[in-house]
Design a protein around this motif. Structure first.
Motif, PDB file in Angstrom:
ATOM      1  N   ALA A   1       0.799  -1.146   0.081  1.00 16.07           N
ATOM      2  CA  ALA A   1       0.130   0.076   0.010  1.00 16.07           C
ATOM      3  C   ALA A   1       0.790   1.439   0.095  1.00 16.07           C
ATOM      4  O   ALA A   1       0.418   2.551  -0.679  1.00 16.07           O
ATOM      5  N   LYS A   2       1.928   0.949   0.607  1.00 17.52           N
ATOM      6  CA  LYS A   2       2.909   2.516   0.722  1.00 17.52           C
ATOM      7  C   LYS A   2       3.302   2.840  -0.692  1.00 17.52           C
ATOM      8  O   LYS A   2       3.522   4.170  -0.901  1.00 17.52           O
ATOM      9  N   THR A   3       3.338   1.966  -1.508  1.00 19.51           N
ATOM     10  CA  THR A   3       3.759   2.227  -2.911  1.00 19.51           C
ATOM     11  C   THR A   3       2.930   3.064  -3.543  1.00 19.51           C
ATOM     12  O   THR A   3       3.409   4.120  -4.432  1.00 19.51           O
ATOM     13  N   TYR A   4       1.223   3.078  -3.207  1.00 17.21           N
ATOM     14  CA  TYR A   4       0.475   4.166  -3.724  1.00 17.21           C
ATOM     15  C   TYR A   4       0.050   4.994  -2.730  1.00 17.21           C
ATOM     16  O   TYR A   4      -1.040   5.751  -3.089  1.00 17.21           O
ATOM     17  N   GLY A   5       0.725   5.314  -1.867  1.00 13.73           N
ATOM     18  CA  GLY A   5       0.692   6.377  -0.742  1.00 13.73           C
ATOM     19  C   GLY A   5      -0.402   6.170   0.283  1.00 13.73           C
ATOM     20  O   GLY A   5      -1.038   6.984   0.738  1.00 13.73           O
ATOM     21  N   LEU A   6      -0.760   4.824   0.661  1.00 12.55           N
ATOM     22  CA  LEU A   6      -1.814   4.597   1.492  1.00 12.55           C
ATOM     23  C   LEU A   6      -0.970   3.590   2.726  1.00 12.55           C
ATOM     24  O   LEU A   6      -0.040   3.231   2.609  1.00 12.55           O
ATOM     25  N   LYS A   7      -1.921   3.746   3.550  1.00  8.71           N
ATOM     26  CA  LYS A   7      -1.277   3.050   4.934  1.00  8.71           C
ATOM     27  C   LYS A   7      -1.739   1.452   4.606  1.00  8.71           C
ATOM     28  O   LYS A   7      -0.970   0.676   5.157  1.00  8.71           O
ATOM     29  N   ALA A   8      -2.924   1.182   4.139  1.00  7.64           N
ATOM     30  CA  ALA A   8      -3.351  -0.106   4.280  1.00  7.64           C
ATOM     31  C   ALA A   8      -4.521  -0.242   2.738  1.00  7.64           C
ATOM     32  O   ALA A   8      -5.010   0.755   2.358  1.00  7.64           O
ATOM     33  N   PHE A   9      -4.700  -1.283   2.483  1.00  6.65           N
ATOM     34  CA  PHE A   9      -5.750  -1.612   1.571  1.00  6.65           C
ATOM     35  C   PHE A   9      -6.900  -2.353   2.161  1.00  6.65           C
ATOM     36  O   PHE A   9      -6.720  -3.109   3.177  1.00  6.65           O
ATOM     37  N   PRO A  10      -7.987  -1.681   1.915  1.00  7.85           N
ATOM     38  CA  PRO A  10      -9.199  -2.390   2.319  1.00  7.85           C
ATOM     39  C   PRO A  10      -9.651  -3.504   1.753  1.00  7.85           C
ATOM     40  O   PRO A  10      -9.656  -3.695   0.730  1.00  7.85           O
ATOM     41  N   ILE A  11     -10.034  -4.436   2.376  1.00  2.20           N
ATOM     42  CA  ILE A  11     -10.314  -6.036   1.920  1.00  2.20           C
ATOM     43  C   ILE A  11     -11.564  -6.360   2.642  1.00  2.20           C
ATOM     44  O   ILE A  11     -11.734  -6.552   3.946  1.00  2.20           O
ATOM     45  N   TRP A  12     -12.725  -6.873   1.659  1.00  2.00           N
ATOM     46  CA  TRP A  12     -13.918  -7.327   2.222  1.00  2.00           C
ATOM     47  C   TRP A  12     -13.734  -8.747   2.334  1.00  2.00           C
ATOM     48  O   TRP A  12     -13.321  -9.600   1.428  1.00  2.00           O
ATOM     49  N   VAL A  13     -13.936  -9.441   3.438  1.00  2.00           N
ATOM     50  CA  VAL A  13     -13.939 -10.978   3.897  1.00  2.00           C
ATOM     51  C   VAL A  13     -15.196 -11.318   4.128  1.00  2.00           C
ATOM     52  O   VAL A  13     -15.950 -10.824   5.144  1.00  2.00           O
ATOM     53  N   ASP A  14     -15.823 -12.667   3.643  1.00  2.00           N
ATOM     54  CA  ASP A  14     -17.003 -13.048   4.134  1.00  2.00           C
ATOM     55  C   ASP A  14     -16.745 -13.862   5.210  1.00  2.00           C
ATOM     56  O   ASP A  14     -15.645 -14.534   5.684  1.00  2.00           O
ATOM     57  N   ASP A  15     -17.933 -14.219   6.207  1.00  2.00           N
ATOM     58  CA  ASP A  15     -17.784 -15.050   7.266  1.00  2.00           C
ATOM     59  C   ASP A  15     -17.681 -16.362   6.865  1.00  2.00           C
ATOM     60  O   ASP A  15     -17.077 -17.319   7.767  1.00  2.00           O
ATOM     61  N   ASP A  16     -17.929 -16.887   5.510  1.00  2.89           N
ATOM     62  CA  ASP A  16     -17.776 -18.366   5.338  1.00  2.89           C
ATOM     63  C   ASP A  16     -16.440 -18.759   5.321  1.00  2.89           C
ATOM     64  O   ASP A  16     -16.007 -20.106   5.429  1.00  2.89           O
ATOM     65  N   SER A  17     -15.321 -17.827   4.893  1.00  6.32           N
ATOM     66  CA  SER A  17     -14.100 -18.087   4.731  1.00  6.32           C
ATOM     67  C   SER A  17     -13.455 -18.492   6.343  1.00  6.32           C
ATOM     68  O   SER A  17     -12.569 -19.290   6.408  1.00  6.32           O
ATOM     69  N   LYS A  18     -14.274 -17.823   7.187  1.00 11.69           N
ATOM     70  CA  LYS A  18     -13.735 -18.008   8.719  1.00 11.69           C
ATOM     71  C   LYS A  18     -14.209 -19.277   9.043  1.00 11.69           C
ATOM     72  O   LYS A  18     -13.575 -20.053   9.809  1.00 11.69           O
ATOM     73  N   LYS A  19     -15.368 -20.000   8.637  1.00 10.33           N
ATOM     74  CA  LYS A  19     -16.088 -20.831   9.068  1.00 10.33           C
ATOM     75  C   LYS A  19     -15.220 -22.171   8.536  1.00 10.33           C
ATOM     76  O   LYS A  19     -14.965 -23.275   9.049  1.00 10.33           O
ATOM     77  N   GLU A  20     -14.751 -21.986   7.167  1.00 11.89           N
ATOM     78  CA  GLU A  20     -14.000 -23.030   6.467  1.00 11.89           C
ATOM     79  C   GLU A  20     -12.696 -23.392   7.187  1.00 11.89           C
ATOM     80  O   GLU A  20     -12.490 -24.479   7.170  1.00 11.89           O
ATOM     81  N   SER A  21     -12.032 -22.417   7.637  1.00 16.65           N
ATOM     82  CA  SER A  21     -10.876 -22.523   8.472  1.00 16.65           C
ATOM     83  C   SER A  21     -11.161 -23.269   9.809  1.00 16.65           C
ATOM     84  O   SER A  21      -9.945 -24.009  10.326  1.00 16.65           O
ATOM     85  N   ASP A  22     -12.157 -22.953  10.389  1.00 19.61           N
ATOM     86  CA  ASP A  22     -12.414 -23.799  11.563  1.00 19.61           C
ATOM     87  C   ASP A  22     -12.825 -25.103  11.411  1.00 19.61           C
ATOM     88  O   ASP A  22     -12.438 -25.894  12.179  1.00 19.61           O
ATOM     89  N   LYS A  23     -13.516 -25.368  10.253  1.00 22.44           N
ATOM     90  CA  LYS A  23     -13.735 -26.902   9.921  1.00 22.44           C
ATOM     91  C   LYS A  23     -12.331 -27.528   9.584  1.00 22.44           C
ATOM     92  O   LYS A  23     -12.196 -28.685  10.199  1.00 22.44           O
TER      93      LYS A  23
END
Length: 59
Positions: free
Chosen positions: A30-52
């Motif tokens: 992100a620093k390359t583009y003058g940002l501190k961080a990139f916003p990323i949307w994550v769905d709840d299903d990805s968390k459930k899959e990692s728990d499984k």
């Protein structure tokens, strides 16, 4: 800081990362583009899959 949004399929969560990885494996900072961080949307299903997966490893 995280933001949660409820939707039909579950809950969407907005997370912030200092880098993101492209499909070919390169990291974009992100620093390359003058940002501190990139916003990323994550769905709840990805968390459930990692728990499984963690439960399967215990067995």
């Amino acid at each position: 800081m995280s933001t949660y949004i409820s939707c039909k399929g579950g809950i969407l969560m907005l997370i912030f990362r200092a880098w993101k990885t492209t499909k070919d494996g390169k990291r974009i900072y992100a620093k390359t583009y003058g940002l501190k961080a990139f916003p990323i949307w994550v769905d709840d299903d990805s968390k459930k899959e990692s728990d499984k997966d963690a439960e399967k490893d215990k067995e």
